[in-house]
Motif scaffolding. Structure first.
Motif, PDB file in Angstrom:
ATOM      1  N   ILE A  30     -63.279-103.489  56.005  1.00 49.83           N
ATOM      2  CA  ILE A  30     -64.366-103.631  55.037  1.00 49.83           C
ATOM      3  C   ILE A  30     -64.416-102.373  54.184  1.00 49.83           C
ATOM      4  O   ILE A  30     -64.282-101.257  54.693  1.00 49.83           O
ATOM      5  CB  ILE A  30     -65.714-103.904  55.750  1.00 49.83           C
ATOM      6  CG1 ILE A  30     -66.834-104.118  54.752  1.00 49.83           C
ATOM      7  CG2 ILE A  30     -66.061-102.822  56.731  1.00 49.83           C
ATOM      8  CD1 ILE A  30     -68.103-104.660  55.359  1.00 49.83           C
ATOM      9  N   ALA A  31     -64.558-102.562  52.880  1.00 49.07           N
ATOM     10  CA  ALA A  31     -64.615-101.439  51.945  1.00 49.07           C
ATOM     11  C   ALA A  31     -66.058-100.955  51.852  1.00 49.07           C
ATOM     12  O   ALA A  31     -66.921-101.661  51.339  1.00 49.07           O
ATOM     13  CB  ALA A  31     -64.095-101.865  50.576  1.00 49.07           C
ATOM     14  N   LEU A  32     -66.306 -99.763  52.377  1.00 47.64           N
ATOM     15  CA  LEU A  32     -67.639 -99.172  52.370  1.00 47.64           C
ATOM     16  C   LEU A  32     -67.634 -97.924  51.502  1.00 47.64           C
ATOM     17  O   LEU A  32     -66.606 -97.270  51.348  1.00 47.64           O
ATOM     18  CB  LEU A  32     -68.063 -98.822  53.797  1.00 47.64           C
ATOM     19  CG  LEU A  32     -68.132 -99.996  54.767  1.00 47.64           C
ATOM     20  CD1 LEU A  32     -68.324 -99.494  56.185  1.00 47.64           C
ATOM     21  CD2 LEU A  32     -69.229-100.950  54.382  1.00 47.64           C
ATOM     22  N   VAL A  33     -68.781 -97.586  50.940  1.00 46.22           N
ATOM     23  CA  VAL A  33     -68.865 -96.407  50.084  1.00 46.22           C
ATOM     24  C   VAL A  33     -70.002 -95.503  50.561  1.00 46.22           C
ATOM     25  O   VAL A  33     -70.933 -95.951  51.234  1.00 46.22           O
ATOM     26  CB  VAL A  33     -69.112 -96.775  48.601  1.00 46.22           C
ATOM     27  CG1 VAL A  33     -67.953 -97.557  48.044  1.00 46.22           C
ATOM     28  CG2 VAL A  33     -70.394 -97.537  48.436  1.00 46.22           C
ATOM     29  N   GLY A  34     -69.906 -94.236  50.189  1.00 47.39           N
ATOM     30  CA  GLY A  34     -70.986 -93.291  50.443  1.00 47.39           C
ATOM     31  C   GLY A  34     -71.324 -93.133  51.899  1.00 47.39           C
ATOM     32  O   GLY A  34     -70.464 -92.919  52.746  1.00 47.39           O
ATOM     33  N   THR A  35     -72.585 -93.288  52.208  1.00 49.64           N
ATOM     34  CA  THR A  35     -73.091 -93.043  53.556  1.00 49.64           C
ATOM     35  C   THR A  35     -73.210 -94.317  54.385  1.00 49.64           C
ATOM     36  O   THR A  35     -73.840 -94.302  55.438  1.00 49.64           O
ATOM     37  CB  THR A  35     -74.470 -92.372  53.463  1.00 49.64           C
ATOM     38  OG1 THR A  35     -75.316 -93.203  52.676  1.00 49.64           O
ATOM     39  CG2 THR A  35     -74.373 -91.000  52.829  1.00 49.64           C
ATOM     40  N   GLU A  36     -72.595 -95.409  53.928  1.00 45.82           N
ATOM     41  CA  GLU A  36     -72.723 -96.681  54.651  1.00 45.82           C
ATOM     42  C   GLU A  36     -72.132 -96.605  56.060  1.00 45.82           C
ATOM     43  O   GLU A  36     -72.677 -97.183  56.991  1.00 45.82           O
ATOM     44  CB  GLU A  36     -72.050 -97.814  53.871  1.00 45.82           C
ATOM     45  CG  GLU A  36     -72.824 -98.230  52.654  1.00 45.82           C
ATOM     46  CD  GLU A  36     -72.158 -99.355  51.902  1.00 45.82           C
ATOM     47  OE1 GLU A  36     -72.903-100.214  51.381  1.00 45.82           O
ATOM     48  OE2 GLU A  36     -70.923 -99.387  51.812  1.00 45.82           O
ATOM     49  N   GLN A  71     -80.509 -89.284  55.870  1.00 49.10           N
ATOM     50  CA  GLN A  71     -80.162 -87.954  55.390  1.00 49.10           C
ATOM     51  C   GLN A  71     -79.403 -87.992  54.062  1.00 49.10           C
ATOM     52  O   GLN A  71     -79.172 -86.968  53.447  1.00 49.10           O
ATOM     53  CB  GLN A  71     -79.309 -87.200  56.423  1.00 49.10           C
ATOM     54  CG  GLN A  71     -80.101 -86.633  57.579  1.00 49.10           C
ATOM     55  CD  GLN A  71     -80.510 -87.687  58.592  1.00 49.10           C
ATOM     56  OE1 GLN A  71     -79.778 -88.633  58.823  1.00 49.10           O
ATOM     57  NE2 GLN A  71     -81.681 -87.538  59.189  1.00 49.10           N
ATOM     58  N   GLY A  72     -79.007 -89.187  53.625  1.00 46.30           N
ATOM     59  CA  GLY A  72     -78.325 -89.312  52.332  1.00 46.30           C
ATOM     60  C   GLY A  72     -79.355 -89.282  51.226  1.00 46.30           C
ATOM     61  O   GLY A  72     -80.501 -89.662  51.387  1.00 46.30           O
ATOM     62  N   ASN A  73     -78.937 -88.846  50.060  1.00 48.15           N
ATOM     63  CA  ASN A  73     -79.897 -88.788  48.961  1.00 48.15           C
ATOM     64  C   ASN A  73     -79.398 -89.654  47.800  1.00 48.15           C
ATOM     65  O   ASN A  73     -79.622 -90.842  47.790  1.00 48.15           O
ATOM     66  CB  ASN A  73     -80.155 -87.349  48.532  1.00 48.15           C
ATOM     67  CG  ASN A  73     -78.876 -86.541  48.436  1.00 48.15           C
ATOM     68  OD1 ASN A  73     -77.807 -87.093  48.238  1.00 48.15           O
ATOM     69  ND2 ASN A  73     -78.987 -85.242  48.579  1.00 48.15           N
ATOM     70  N   ILE A  74     -78.703 -89.080  46.859  1.00 51.14           N
ATOM     71  CA  ILE A  74     -78.243 -89.839  45.704  1.00 51.14           C
ATOM     72  C   ILE A  74     -77.030 -90.703  46.039  1.00 51.14           C
ATOM     73  O   ILE A  74     -76.620 -91.530  45.240  1.00 51.14           O
ATOM     74  CB  ILE A  74     -77.894 -88.898  44.527  1.00 51.14           C
ATOM     75  CG1 ILE A  74     -76.786 -87.939  44.928  1.00 51.14           C
ATOM     76  CG2 ILE A  74     -79.123 -88.176  44.040  1.00 51.14           C
ATOM     77  CD1 ILE A  74     -76.202 -87.159  43.782  1.00 51.14           C
ATOM     78  N   PHE A  75     -76.462 -90.532  47.223  1.00 53.62           N
ATOM     79  CA  PHE A  75     -75.241 -91.255  47.569  1.00 53.62           C
ATOM     80  C   PHE A  75     -75.523 -92.613  48.208  1.00 53.62           C
ATOM     81  O   PHE A  75     -74.597 -93.354  48.485  1.00 53.62           O
ATOM     82  CB  PHE A  75     -74.372 -90.410  48.502  1.00 53.62           C
ATOM     83  CG  PHE A  75     -73.975 -89.107  47.880  1.00 53.62           C
ATOM     84  CD1 PHE A  75     -73.114 -89.061  46.803  1.00 53.62           C
ATOM     85  CD2 PHE A  75     -74.502 -87.919  48.361  1.00 53.62           C
ATOM     86  CE1 PHE A  75     -72.762 -87.868  46.217  1.00 53.62           C
ATOM     87  CE2 PHE A  75     -74.153 -86.711  47.789  1.00 53.62           C
ATOM     88  CZ  PHE A  75     -73.278 -86.689  46.712  1.00 53.62           C
TER      89      PHE A  75
END
Length: 155
Positions: A30-36, A71-75
């Motif tokens: 599965i293609a996940l991005v950022g903090t997923e 804990q993630g913000n803009i991501f």
């Protein structure tokens, strides 16, 4: 070097086994991005009411909810966005042919870690009728009663 977990289940779609007959299963990336990934590892993914579909020669999961990482913000990204599944072309063609048959659908059954990567167990499923669900519940209850009686006899 740290030993990686193998096949650690992170989320499971229990309702799918109640609502569908699973014809066959398939493992997909599965293609996940950022903090997923961090959020999934924390157990904040929900597979309830999600499904997969084939679009333009690619397979996407729809309505899978992955809560934003605290804990993630803009991501952080949209929790309900479509996520692409990583499969070979021949697997996608085969799934596309199966889904076009009447009554078959693609349902994500589980999310798990395999060698440090998040994988999806994708099931090709056929919907159950209400009487099928009742039969399955009765069969499960009978099996539970038999197990209980066998356990009492062994005492």
């Amino acid at each position: 070097m740290a030993k990686r977990e193998s096949n650690k289940t992170l989320a499971e779609n229990r309702k799918a086994r109640h609502d569908y007959f699973v014809e066959e299963g398939m493992e997909a990336g599965i293609a996940l991005v950022g903090t997923e990934v961090k959020s999934i590892r924390a157990g904040r993914a929900n597979l309830k009411d999600c499904y997969a579909e084939v679009r333009n020669g690619e397979v996407f999961i729809r309505s899978m909810h992955i809560s934003p990482y605290e804990q993630g913000n803009i991501f952080n990204v949209d929790p309900l966005r479509d996520r692409k599944l990583l499969l070979h072309k021949d697997q996608i063609r085969r799934l596309s042919g199966l889904v076009q048959q009447e009554g078959l659908t693609l349902i994500p059954l589980a999310l798990y870690l395999k060698e440090g990567k998040v994988k999806v167990n994708l099931g090709v499923c056929r919907g159950k009728k209400n009487y099928d669900k009742r039969d399955a519940m009765l069969e499960k209850a009978h099996k539970r009663d038999i197990e209980r009686q066998m356990k009492e006899r062994l005492r």
